[in-house]
Design a protein around this motif. Structure first.
Motif, PDB file in Angstrom:
ATOM      1  N   ARG A  56       7.563  -8.935 -18.683  1.00 58.06           N
ATOM      2  CA  ARG A  56       6.302  -8.556 -18.043  1.00 58.06           C
ATOM      3  C   ARG A  56       5.960  -9.513 -16.893  1.00 58.06           C
ATOM      4  NH1 ARG A  56       3.496  -8.237 -22.351  1.00 58.06           N
ATOM      5  NH2 ARG A  56       2.584 -10.319 -22.315  1.00 58.06           N
ATOM      6  N   ARG A  57       6.185 -10.817 -17.121  1.00 58.00           N
ATOM      7  CA  ARG A  57       5.925 -11.791 -16.055  1.00 58.00           C
ATOM      8  C   ARG A  57       6.860 -11.576 -14.882  1.00 58.00           C
ATOM      9  NH1 ARG A  57       1.848 -14.438 -14.121  1.00 58.00           N
ATOM     10  NH2 ARG A  57       2.797 -14.435 -12.062  1.00 58.00           N
ATOM     11  N   ALA A  58       8.119 -11.241 -15.179  1.00 61.11           N
ATOM     12  CA  ALA A  58       9.075 -10.974 -14.097  1.00 61.11           C
ATOM     13  C   ALA A  58       8.659  -9.763 -13.277  1.00 61.11           C
ATOM     14  CB  ALA A  58      10.471 -10.770 -14.681  1.00 61.11           C
ATOM     15  N   ALA A  59       8.090  -8.750 -13.937  1.00 65.98           N
ATOM     16  CA  ALA A  59       7.603  -7.581 -13.193  1.00 65.98           C
ATOM     17  C   ALA A  59       6.454  -7.961 -12.272  1.00 65.98           C
ATOM     18  CB  ALA A  59       7.171  -6.487 -14.177  1.00 65.98           C
ATOM     19  N   ARG A  84     -11.767   3.434  -4.697  1.00 67.80           N
ATOM     20  CA  ARG A  84     -11.636   4.496  -3.678  1.00 67.80           C
ATOM     21  C   ARG A  84     -10.191   4.642  -3.213  1.00 67.80           C
ATOM     22  NH1 ARG A  84     -16.676   2.343  -1.903  1.00 67.80           N
ATOM     23  NH2 ARG A  84     -15.590   0.960  -0.444  1.00 67.80           N
ATOM     24  N   ALA A  85      -9.467   3.520  -3.090  1.00 71.03           N
ATOM     25  CA  ALA A  85      -8.079   3.592  -2.619  1.00 71.03           C
ATOM     26  C   ALA A  85      -7.162   4.225  -3.658  1.00 71.03           C
ATOM     27  CB  ALA A  85      -7.584   2.194  -2.272  1.00 71.03           C
ATOM     28  N   ASP A  86      -7.435   4.008  -4.955  1.00 69.01           N
ATOM     29  CA  ASP A  86      -6.646   4.587  -6.050  1.00 69.01           C
ATOM     30  C   ASP A  86      -5.150   4.333  -5.819  1.00 69.01           C
ATOM     31  OD1 ASP A  86      -6.078   5.825  -8.389  1.00 69.01           O
ATOM     32  OD2 ASP A  86      -6.281   7.871  -7.614  1.00 69.01           O
ATOM     33  N   LEU A  87      -4.803   3.025  -5.737  1.00 73.83           N
ATOM     34  CA  LEU A  87      -3.411   2.661  -5.463  1.00 73.83           C
ATOM     35  C   LEU A  87      -2.471   3.081  -6.576  1.00 73.83           C
ATOM     36  CD1 LEU A  87      -3.969  -0.943  -4.050  1.00 73.83           C
ATOM     37  CD2 LEU A  87      -3.670   1.184  -2.778  1.00 73.83           C
ATOM     38  N   ALA A  88      -2.969   3.181  -7.800  1.00 76.13           N
ATOM     39  CA  ALA A  88      -2.093   3.537  -8.920  1.00 76.13           C
ATOM     40  C   ALA A  88      -1.514   4.941  -8.795  1.00 76.13           C
ATOM     41  CB  ALA A  88      -2.861   3.407 -10.233  1.00 76.13           C
ATOM     42  N   SER A  89      -2.156   5.812  -8.051  1.00 75.14           N
ATOM     43  CA  SER A  89      -1.647   7.179  -7.879  1.00 75.14           C
ATOM     44  C   SER A  89      -0.889   7.349  -6.574  1.00 75.14           C
ATOM     45  CB  SER A  89      -2.811   8.179  -7.918  1.00 75.14           C
ATOM     46  OG  SER A  89      -3.719   7.938  -6.849  1.00 75.14           O
ATOM     47  N   ASP A  90      -0.738   6.286  -5.802  1.00 69.06           N
ATOM     48  CA  ASP A  90      -0.037   6.370  -4.529  1.00 69.06           C
ATOM     49  C   ASP A  90       1.470   6.495  -4.754  1.00 69.06           C
ATOM     50  OD1 ASP A  90       1.276   5.076  -1.964  1.00 69.06           O
ATOM     51  OD2 ASP A  90      -0.753   5.687  -1.402  1.00 69.06           O
ATOM     52  N   ALA A  91       2.107   7.290  -3.944  1.00 74.34           N
ATOM     53  CA  ALA A  91       3.553   7.499  -4.102  1.00 74.34           C
ATOM     54  C   ALA A  91       4.333   6.210  -3.848  1.00 74.34           C
ATOM     55  CB  ALA A  91       4.027   8.598  -3.143  1.00 74.34           C
ATOM     56  N   ALA A  92       3.865   5.388  -2.910  1.00 80.13           N
ATOM     57  CA  ALA A  92       4.553   4.127  -2.641  1.00 80.13           C
ATOM     58  C   ALA A  92       4.502   3.204  -3.856  1.00 80.13           C
ATOM     59  CB  ALA A  92       3.929   3.448  -1.424  1.00 80.13           C
ATOM     60  N   PHE A  93       3.371   3.212  -4.548  1.00 82.10           N
ATOM     61  CA  PHE A  93       3.262   2.373  -5.741  1.00 82.10           C
ATOM     62  C   PHE A  93       4.190   2.884  -6.833  1.00 82.10           C
ATOM     63  CE2 PHE A  93       1.278   1.618  -9.914  1.00 82.10           C
ATOM     64  CZ  PHE A  93       1.341   0.226  -9.936  1.00 82.10           C
ATOM     65  N   HIS A  94       4.289   4.184  -7.021  1.00 85.34           N
ATOM     66  CA  HIS A  94       5.203   4.734  -8.023  1.00 85.34           C
ATOM     67  C   HIS A  94       6.648   4.353  -7.705  1.00 85.34           C
ATOM     68  CE1 HIS A  94       2.490   7.078 -10.527  1.00 85.34           C
ATOM     69  NE2 HIS A  94       1.859   7.472  -9.423  1.00 85.34           N
ATOM     70  N   ALA A  95       6.998   4.327  -6.433  1.00 83.95           N
ATOM     71  CA  ALA A  95       8.356   3.918  -6.051  1.00 83.95           C
ATOM     72  C   ALA A  95       8.604   2.457  -6.415  1.00 83.95           C
ATOM     73  CB  ALA A  95       8.570   4.145  -4.558  1.00 83.95           C
ATOM     74  N   VAL A  96       7.588   1.606  -6.201  1.00 86.10           N
ATOM     75  CA  VAL A  96       7.730   0.195  -6.572  1.00 86.10           C
ATOM     76  C   VAL A  96       7.923   0.055  -8.076  1.00 86.10           C
ATOM     77  CG1 VAL A  96       6.499  -2.013  -6.679  1.00 86.10           C
ATOM     78  CG2 VAL A  96       6.442  -0.652  -4.580  1.00 86.10           C
ATOM     79  N   VAL A  97       7.118   0.785  -8.852  1.00 90.70           N
ATOM     80  CA  VAL A  97       7.220   0.691 -10.303  1.00 90.70           C
ATOM     81  C   VAL A  97       8.599   1.129 -10.777  1.00 90.70           C
ATOM     82  CG1 VAL A  97       6.325   1.591 -12.476  1.00 90.70           C
ATOM     83  CG2 VAL A  97       4.749   0.956 -10.650  1.00 90.70           C
ATOM     84  N   GLU A  98       9.104   2.218 -10.238  1.00 90.12           N
ATOM     85  CA  GLU A  98      10.416   2.709 -10.659  1.00 90.12           C
ATOM     86  C   GLU A  98      11.522   1.737 -10.273  1.00 90.12           C
ATOM     87  OE1 GLU A  98      10.979   5.184 -12.668  1.00 90.12           O
ATOM     88  OE2 GLU A  98       8.818   5.498 -12.748  1.00 90.12           O
ATOM     89  N   ASP A  99      11.399   1.095  -9.108  1.00 88.48           N
ATOM     90  CA  ASP A  99      12.400   0.106  -8.713  1.00 88.48           C
ATOM     91  C   ASP A  99      12.421  -1.089  -9.664  1.00 88.48           C
ATOM     92  OD1 ASP A  99      13.167   1.639  -6.603  1.00 88.48           O
ATOM     93  OD2 ASP A  99      12.046   0.519  -5.085  1.00 88.48           O
ATOM     94  N   VAL A 100      11.237  -1.529 -10.076  1.00 86.79           N
ATOM     95  CA  VAL A 100      11.189  -2.664 -10.996  1.00 86.79           C
ATOM     96  C   VAL A 100      11.737  -2.260 -12.361  1.00 86.79           C
ATOM     97  CG1 VAL A 100       9.665  -4.314 -12.153  1.00 86.79           C
ATOM     98  CG2 VAL A 100       9.251  -3.712  -9.766  1.00 86.79           C
ATOM     99  N   LEU A 101      11.357  -1.077 -12.852  1.00 90.05           N
ATOM    100  CA  LEU A 101      11.823  -0.644 -14.161  1.00 90.05           C
ATOM    101  C   LEU A 101      13.332  -0.408 -14.187  1.00 90.05           C
ATOM    102  CD1 LEU A 101       9.013   1.858 -15.233  1.00 90.05           C
ATOM    103  CD2 LEU A 101       9.359  -0.497 -15.968  1.00 90.05           C
ATOM    104  N   SER A 102      13.889  -0.014 -13.055  1.00 87.36           N
ATOM    105  CA  SER A 102      15.332   0.248 -13.021  1.00 87.36           C
ATOM    106  C   SER A 102      16.159  -1.021 -13.187  1.00 87.36           C
ATOM    107  CB  SER A 102      15.706   0.928 -11.697  1.00 87.36           C
ATOM    108  OG  SER A 102      15.465   0.049 -10.601  1.00 87.36           O
ATOM    109  N   ALA A 103      15.543  -2.174 -12.941  1.00 90.87           N
ATOM    110  CA  ALA A 103      16.271  -3.435 -13.080  1.00 90.87           C
ATOM    111  C   ALA A 103      16.305  -3.931 -14.521  1.00 90.87           C
ATOM    112  CB  ALA A 103      15.636  -4.504 -12.185  1.00 90.87           C
ATOM    113  N   VAL A 104      15.586  -3.260 -15.404  1.00 93.25           N
ATOM    114  CA  VAL A 104      15.474  -3.725 -16.791  1.00 93.25           C
ATOM    115  C   VAL A 104      16.352  -2.860 -17.684  1.00 93.25           C
ATOM    116  CG1 VAL A 104      13.911  -4.038 -18.732  1.00 93.25           C
ATOM    117  CG2 VAL A 104      13.161  -4.595 -16.425  1.00 93.25           C
TER     118      VAL A 104
END
Length: 322
Positions: A56-59, A84-104
């Motif tokens: 989790r810390r590495a993520a 208002r920005a709702d970054l958690a639903s942004d497509a760029a944020f989802h791409a970041v999350v998937e990139d991090v999860l793919s390393a685990v």
């Protein structure tokens, strides 16, 4: 059962318990070599939680390393702006999350204890942000393998690791979503990124980064990468020792002052004859002192008379007869 057979069974059971205890102690020592913060009496749950904290810390470190520049973070990172920005639903944020999860990937670890320590401390395993997700994943696999050995009820290693991999991925996803929703955490990640990109220390002097398990500080690069945290801890320890010495000295001086003042007051009361009563003690002491003075005077006069008699005897050994 004969007494000899009963004694043999007891000895076998005691030997078996000793072997199990020795094996568990050896497994725990291997885990503590990688994560020294583990308690000496740790169990499988401690190792499992340490593995989850490590990944989790590495993520979070990976988000500060690259993710913060890939999502449209508003300039004002207050709670209302982030809502208002709702970054958690942004497509760029989802791409970041998937990139991090793919390393685990949590798989049976082939690492031995010294190999895991060398991997943790390798220069290629971490930078100023912390451990890479890949290295954190390998170390988590190693810790979970040791935890599996401590769980007597577990029989299938693959099923055990698959279960924990799903939990670790959920923890990582939740931690990353929290980063873009909590103002202080997002602000901290952006400040960290800006400081490291500018060539400064990851954290301001006198602050602790808190890498969770301590493995993120491997090679002097995890939570500060420069020994600033160690220097701050040493300075804090010195200040604590100085404060303790000062407190002890103050307490000693206060106790000595109290004794000195108490003795002074007692001496003054004695010399004044003030015993807290009606003065009878002073009269008694006065009579005693006068009696002692009279006895001393009489003794001196008697000694003087004896001295004169002795002189007269020496000068006139034959006194006239009467």
């Amino acid at each position: 059962m004969r007494p000899v057979d009963e004694l043999r069974d007891r000895l076998h059971a005691a030997r078996r318990r000793a072997e199990i205890a020795g094996a568990r102690a050896d497994v725990l020592a291997q885990a503590r070599a990688v994560v020294p913060e583990l308690p000496r009496d740790a169990d499988a749950g401690h190792l499992e939680r340490a593995a989850r904290r490590l990944v989790r810390r590495a993520a979070q470190d990976e988000f500060a390393r690259e993710g913060i520049t890939r999502i449209p973070v508003p300039e004002a990172t207050g709670r209302a702006e982030l809502r208002r920005a709702d970054l958690a639903s942004d497509a760029a944020f989802h791409a970041v999350v998937e990139d991090v999860l793919s390393a685990v990937e949590i798989v049976p670890s082939p690492l031995e204890s010294d190999d895991a320590v060398a991997l943790r401390d390798a220069r290629a395993s971490s930078d100023a942000y912390g451990l890479s997700p890949e290295v954190a994943s390998d170390l988590a696999s190693y810790l979970l393998g040791r935890a599996f050995l401590l769980r007597d009820e577990e029989r299938d290693l693959d099923a055990y690791l698959d279960r924990h991999e799903r939990q670790i991925r959920d923890d990582m996803r939740s931690a990353l979503v929290r980063l873009v929703r909590v103002p202080l955490e997002l602000r901290s990640a952006r400040e960290r990124h800006n400081r490291i990109a500018s060539g400064l220390a990851p954290e301001p002097t006198g602050t602790a980064h808190g890498a969770g398990t301590g493995a993120g500080t491997a090679g002097g690069a995890g939570s500060g990468a420069s020994g600033a945290g160690a220097a701050a801890r040493e300075a804090l320890s010195q200040r604590a020792r100085s404060a303790m010495d000062h407190a002890r000295a103050e307490a000693g001086r206060a106790a000595l002052g109290a004794l000195r003042s108490g003795a002074g007051r007692a001496f003054e009361r004695y010399s004044r004859g003030d015993d807290g009563g009606d003065g009878r003690g002073a009269d008694v002491r006065g009579r005693d002192e006068r009696s002692a003075a009279d006895r001393a005077q009489r003794t001196s006069e008697q000694q003087a008379g004896e001295h004169r008699s002795a002189e007269q005897t020496v000068h006139d050994p034959y006194p006239p007869s009467t």
